[in-house]
Motif scaffolding. Structure first.
Motif, PDB file in Angstrom:
ATOM      1  N   PRO A 141       0.787  -1.150   0.266  1.00 22.41           N
ATOM      2  CA  PRO A 141       0.007  -0.047  -0.076  1.00 22.41           C
ATOM      3  C   PRO A 141       0.921   1.224  -0.041  1.00 22.41           C
ATOM      4  CG  PRO A 141      -0.139  -1.077   2.096  1.00 22.41           C
ATOM      5  CD  PRO A 141       0.683  -2.135   1.102  1.00 22.41           C
ATOM      6  N   THR A 142       0.501   2.177  -0.763  1.00 25.78           N
ATOM      7  CA  THR A 142       1.266   3.427  -0.929  1.00 25.78           C
ATOM      8  C   THR A 142       0.754   4.424  -0.008  1.00 25.78           C
ATOM      9  OG1 THR A 142       1.611   3.061  -3.301  1.00 25.78           O
ATOM     10  CG2 THR A 142       1.744   5.202  -2.590  1.00 25.78           C
ATOM     11  N   ARG A 143       1.624   4.896   0.818  1.00 24.48           N
ATOM     12  CA  ARG A 143       1.206   6.119   1.896  1.00 24.48           C
ATOM     13  C   ARG A 143       0.950   7.536   1.296  1.00 24.48           C
ATOM     14  NH1 ARG A 143       4.961   4.644   7.114  1.00 24.48           N
ATOM     15  NH2 ARG A 143       3.884   2.295   7.677  1.00 24.48           N
ATOM     16  N   VAL A 144       0.129   7.920   1.348  1.00 20.22           N
ATOM     17  CA  VAL A 144      -0.412   9.192   0.964  1.00 20.22           C
ATOM     18  C   VAL A 144       0.127  10.038   2.043  1.00 20.22           C
ATOM     19  CG1 VAL A 144      -2.125  10.605  -0.032  1.00 20.22           C
ATOM     20  CG2 VAL A 144      -2.269   8.339  -0.443  1.00 20.22           C
ATOM     21  N   PRO A 145       0.829  10.995   1.831  1.00 20.17           N
ATOM     22  CA  PRO A 145       1.289  12.195   2.668  1.00 20.17           C
ATOM     23  C   PRO A 145       0.079  12.872   3.045  1.00 20.17           C
ATOM     24  CG  PRO A 145       2.179  12.838   0.606  1.00 20.17           C
ATOM     25  CD  PRO A 145       1.466  11.318   0.365  1.00 20.17           C
ATOM     26  N   GLN A 146      -0.132  12.856   4.515  1.00 18.39           N
ATOM     27  CA  GLN A 146      -1.136  13.776   4.922  1.00 18.39           C
ATOM     28  C   GLN A 146      -0.767  15.400   5.552  1.00 18.39           C
ATOM     29  OE1 GLN A 146      -2.398  11.965   8.701  1.00 18.39           O
ATOM     30  NE2 GLN A 146      -2.966   9.932   7.689  1.00 18.39           N
ATOM     31  N   ALA A 147      -1.910  16.162   4.882  1.00 18.48           N
ATOM     32  CA  ALA A 147      -1.668  17.561   5.033  1.00 18.48           C
ATOM     33  C   ALA A 147      -1.238  17.613   6.587  1.00 18.48           C
ATOM     34  CB  ALA A 147      -2.697  18.151   4.623  1.00 18.48           C
ATOM     35  N   PRO A 148      -0.651  18.899   7.110  1.00 17.35           N
ATOM     36  CA  PRO A 148      -0.498  19.124   8.305  1.00 17.35           C
ATOM     37  C   PRO A 148      -1.891  19.553   8.772  1.00 17.35           C
ATOM     38  CG  PRO A 148       0.672  20.933   6.859  1.00 17.35           C
ATOM     39  CD  PRO A 148       0.248  19.811   5.953  1.00 17.35           C
ATOM     40  N   ALA A 149      -2.027  19.664  10.326  1.00 13.57           N
ATOM     41  CA  ALA A 149      -3.346  19.744  11.076  1.00 13.57           C
ATOM     42  C   ALA A 149      -3.558  21.222  10.856  1.00 13.57           C
ATOM     43  CB  ALA A 149      -3.305  19.576  12.239  1.00 13.57           C
ATOM     44  N   VAL A 150      -2.442  22.189  10.948  1.00 13.01           N
ATOM     45  CA  VAL A 150      -2.394  23.528  10.903  1.00 13.01           C
ATOM     46  C   VAL A 150      -1.111  23.952   9.973  1.00 13.01           C
ATOM     47  CG1 VAL A 150      -2.155  25.839  12.373  1.00 13.01           C
ATOM     48  CG2 VAL A 150      -3.427  23.747  13.350  1.00 13.01           C
ATOM     49  N   SER A 151      -1.697  24.707   9.014  1.00  9.76           N
ATOM     50  CA  SER A 151      -0.793  25.362   7.968  1.00  9.76           C
ATOM     51  C   SER A 151      -0.740  26.964   7.918  1.00  9.76           C
ATOM     52  CB  SER A 151      -0.884  24.847   6.652  1.00  9.76           C
ATOM     53  OG  SER A 151      -2.039  25.176   6.353  1.00  9.76           O
ATOM     54  N   GLY A 152       0.415  27.304   7.511  1.00 13.51           N
ATOM     55  CA  GLY A 152       0.599  29.034   7.194  1.00 13.51           C
ATOM     56  C   GLY A 152       0.649  29.442   5.803  1.00 13.51           C
ATOM     57  N   ARG A 153       0.250  30.614   5.467  1.00 17.40           N
ATOM     58  CA  ARG A 153       0.537  31.125   4.226  1.00 17.40           C
ATOM     59  C   ARG A 153       0.995  32.669   4.491  1.00 17.40           C
ATOM     60  NH1 ARG A 153      -3.757  30.039   1.946  1.00 17.40           N
ATOM     61  NH2 ARG A 153      -4.949  32.007   2.096  1.00 17.40           N
ATOM     62  N   TYR A 154       2.345  32.708   3.771  1.00 19.64           N
ATOM     63  CA  TYR A 154       2.817  34.313   3.934  1.00 19.64           C
ATOM     64  C   TYR A 154       2.496  35.236   3.064  1.00 19.64           C
ATOM     65  CZ  TYR A 154       6.229  37.803   4.020  1.00 19.64           C
ATOM     66  OH  TYR A 154       7.002  39.209   4.070  1.00 19.64           O
ATOM     67  N   ARG A 155       2.114  36.395   3.098  1.00 24.27           N
ATOM     68  CA  ARG A 155       1.817  37.255   1.969  1.00 24.27           C
ATOM     69  C   ARG A 155       2.342  38.899   2.681  1.00 24.27           C
ATOM     70  NH1 ARG A 155      -3.144  40.320   1.422  1.00 24.27           N
ATOM     71  NH2 ARG A 155      -4.466  40.127   3.137  1.00 24.27           N
ATOM     72  N   VAL A 156       2.516  39.597   1.742  1.00 22.36           N
ATOM     73  CA  VAL A 156       2.874  41.037   1.937  1.00 22.36           C
ATOM     74  C   VAL A 156       1.493  41.859   1.822  1.00 22.36           C
ATOM     75  CG1 VAL A 156       4.169  43.299   1.451  1.00 22.36           C
ATOM     76  CG2 VAL A 156       5.314  40.986   1.326  1.00 22.36           C
ATOM     77  N   VAL A 157       1.061  42.559   2.981  1.00 20.27           N
ATOM     78  CA  VAL A 157      -0.193  43.306   2.917  1.00 20.27           C
ATOM     79  C   VAL A 157       0.184  44.727   2.428  1.00 20.27           C
ATOM     80  CG1 VAL A 157      -2.257  44.047   4.289  1.00 20.27           C
ATOM     81  CG2 VAL A 157      -1.345  41.938   5.017  1.00 20.27           C
ATOM     82  N   GLN A 158       1.180  45.366   2.651  1.00 24.76           N
ATOM     83  CA  GLN A 158       1.353  46.514   2.501  1.00 24.76           C
ATOM     84  C   GLN A 158       2.964  47.085   2.544  1.00 24.76           C
ATOM     85  OE1 GLN A 158      -0.922  49.672   4.705  1.00 24.76           O
ATOM     86  NE2 GLN A 158      -0.004  51.479   3.466  1.00 24.76           N
ATOM     87  N   SER A 159       3.312  47.799   1.527  1.00 27.16           N
ATOM     88  CA  SER A 159       4.802  48.120   1.848  1.00 27.16           C
ATOM     89  C   SER A 159       4.996  49.574   1.463  1.00 27.16           C
ATOM     90  CB  SER A 159       5.745  47.455   0.570  1.00 27.16           C
ATOM     91  OG  SER A 159       5.207  47.597  -0.526  1.00 27.16           O
ATOM     92  N   PHE A 160       5.766  50.228   2.372  1.00 29.56           N
ATOM     93  CA  PHE A 160       6.092  51.615   2.147  1.00 29.56           C
ATOM     94  C   PHE A 160       7.515  51.832   2.583  1.00 29.56           C
ATOM     95  CE2 PHE A 160       4.013  49.908   6.253  1.00 29.56           C
ATOM     96  CZ  PHE A 160       5.105  50.086   7.119  1.00 29.56           C
ATOM     97  N   ASP A 161       7.897  53.245   2.237  1.00 31.90           N
ATOM     98  CA  ASP A 161       9.427  53.507   2.530  1.00 31.90           C
ATOM     99  C   ASP A 161       9.745  53.178   3.822  1.00 31.90           C
ATOM    100  OD1 ASP A 161      11.845  54.524   2.134  1.00 31.90           O
ATOM    101  OD2 ASP A 161      11.360  56.651   2.279  1.00 31.90           O
ATOM    102  N   GLY A 162      10.780  52.227   3.852  1.00 29.62           N
ATOM    103  CA  GLY A 162      11.402  51.914   5.201  1.00 29.62           C
ATOM    104  C   GLY A 162      10.588  51.071   5.826  1.00 29.62           C
ATOM    105  N   GLY A 163       9.733  50.180   5.382  1.00 29.22           N
ATOM    106  CA  GLY A 163       8.893  49.004   6.032  1.00 29.22           C
ATOM    107  C   GLY A 163       7.993  48.367   5.280  1.00 29.22           C
ATOM    108  N   PHE A 164       7.258  47.436   6.034  1.00 31.28           N
ATOM    109  CA  PHE A 164       6.248  46.996   5.446  1.00 31.28           C
ATOM    110  C   PHE A 164       5.330  46.226   6.363  1.00 31.28           C
ATOM    111  CE2 PHE A 164       9.085  43.473   5.755  1.00 31.28           C
ATOM    112  CZ  PHE A 164       8.410  42.127   5.729  1.00 31.28           C
ATOM    113  N   ILE A 165       3.880  45.630   5.929  1.00 30.12           N
ATOM    114  CA  ILE A 165       3.150  45.237   6.809  1.00 30.12           C
ATOM    115  C   ILE A 165       3.153  43.416   6.255  1.00 30.12           C
ATOM    116  CG2 ILE A 165       0.989  44.833   8.012  1.00 30.12           C
ATOM    117  CD1 ILE A 165       0.983  47.946   8.092  1.00 30.12           C
ATOM    118  N   GLY A 166       3.459  42.577   7.124  1.00 31.65           N
ATOM    119  CA  GLY A 166       3.287  41.291   6.522  1.00 31.65           C
ATOM    120  C   GLY A 166       2.141  40.455   7.026  1.00 31.65           C
ATOM    121  N   GLU A 167       1.680  39.385   6.547  1.00 33.83           N
ATOM    122  CA  GLU A 167       0.768  38.499   7.172  1.00 33.83           C
ATOM    123  C   GLU A 167       0.884  37.190   7.316  1.00 33.83           C
ATOM    124  OE1 GLU A 167      -3.715  39.057   6.501  1.00 33.83           O
ATOM    125  OE2 GLU A 167      -3.391  37.622   5.239  1.00 33.83           O
ATOM    126  N   VAL A 168       0.720  36.241   8.130  1.00 35.83           N
ATOM    127  CA  VAL A 168       0.568  34.864   7.979  1.00 35.83           C
ATOM    128  C   VAL A 168      -0.772  34.480   8.270  1.00 35.83           C
ATOM    129  CG1 VAL A 168       1.595  32.668   8.985  1.00 35.83           C
ATOM    130  CG2 VAL A 168       3.081  34.898   8.792  1.00 35.83           C
TER     131      VAL A 168
END
Length: 224
Positions: free
Chosen positions: A113-140
């Protein structure tokens, strides 16, 4: 002077020498023993040690009714071997080479039997919400794919020289932030319901928008 008489050599001599009587008795017993052994051998002679034992009677085959042919082994010209009297050596037969059998036509081979990798119970996705001069706001964005409520921990590492200004999760009680050189960890203040999500946002200065590392409960985030 008159000479004394010599004692006679008759019964007086025998009485004075008792060993003569004992010796005569021994000779008589030996003679009688030899005569008895000769009579016993002449009556029942011992068999010769080198002669073979008498042959046992061979078992006879049951008579075959008239009109029926006598069964003969196919492909063999020799007579059938009698049980117990076969000239072949007895014992455990030597094990021959193993014979590999070809798979039967049409049979489906068994696969592991082939084992199918299971997805993690909790996962995260990173993105940049807003960027400006000297910094930015990120989100997970934390997503709970399990069937129970789950807490979570985010570990975020930014580029050298960066500085964390603040972190927050909108609409829920805030968690615990611990900073270290070049990053921070955020432990949730409220669990995420099954199938639900929560967005952790943070303000960074003098840091690249591409993080050096981002994990949720030890699982790498996607999106970078």
């Amino acid at each position: 002077m008159r000479r004394a008489r010599r004692p006679s050599s008759g019964p007086v001599a025998i009485a004075s020498s008792p060993w003569i009587v004992v010796l005569a008795g021994v000779v008589v017993m030996v003679v009688l023993l030899i005569v008895a052994l000769g009579a016993y051998r002449g009556r029942s002679p011992a068999p010769d040690a080198g002669s073979p034992p008498p042959a046992l009677p061979l078992p006879q085959e049951p008579p075959v009714p008239s009109g029926e042919p006598t069964p003969t082994p196919t492909g063999s010209s020799t007579a059938a071997l009698l049980p117990g009297l076969s000239p072949r050596a007895s014992g455990v037969p030597s094990s021959g080479p193993a014979v590999s059998r070809a798979p039967t036509a049409g049979a489906t081979p068994t696969r592991a039997p082939t084992r199918v990798p299971q997805a993690p119970a909790v996962s995260g996705r990173y993105r940049v919400v807003q960027s400006f001069d000297g910094g930015f706001i990120g989100e997970v964005l934390i997503v709970n794919a399990s069937g129970v409520r789950r807490g979570w921990t985010v570990r975020f590492e930014f580029s050298a020289g960066g500085r964390l200004v603040t972190t927050w999760v909108e609409g829920v009680p805030q968690g615990t932030v611990r900073q270290f050189d070049g990053g921070f960890t955020y432990v949730s203040g409220v669990d995420v319901p099954p199938g639900g999500s929560a967005a952790l946002r943070f303000h960074l200065e003098r840091a690249s928008v591409t993080p050096r590392g981002c994990t949720v409960d030890g699982v790498r985030c996607s999106g970078f």
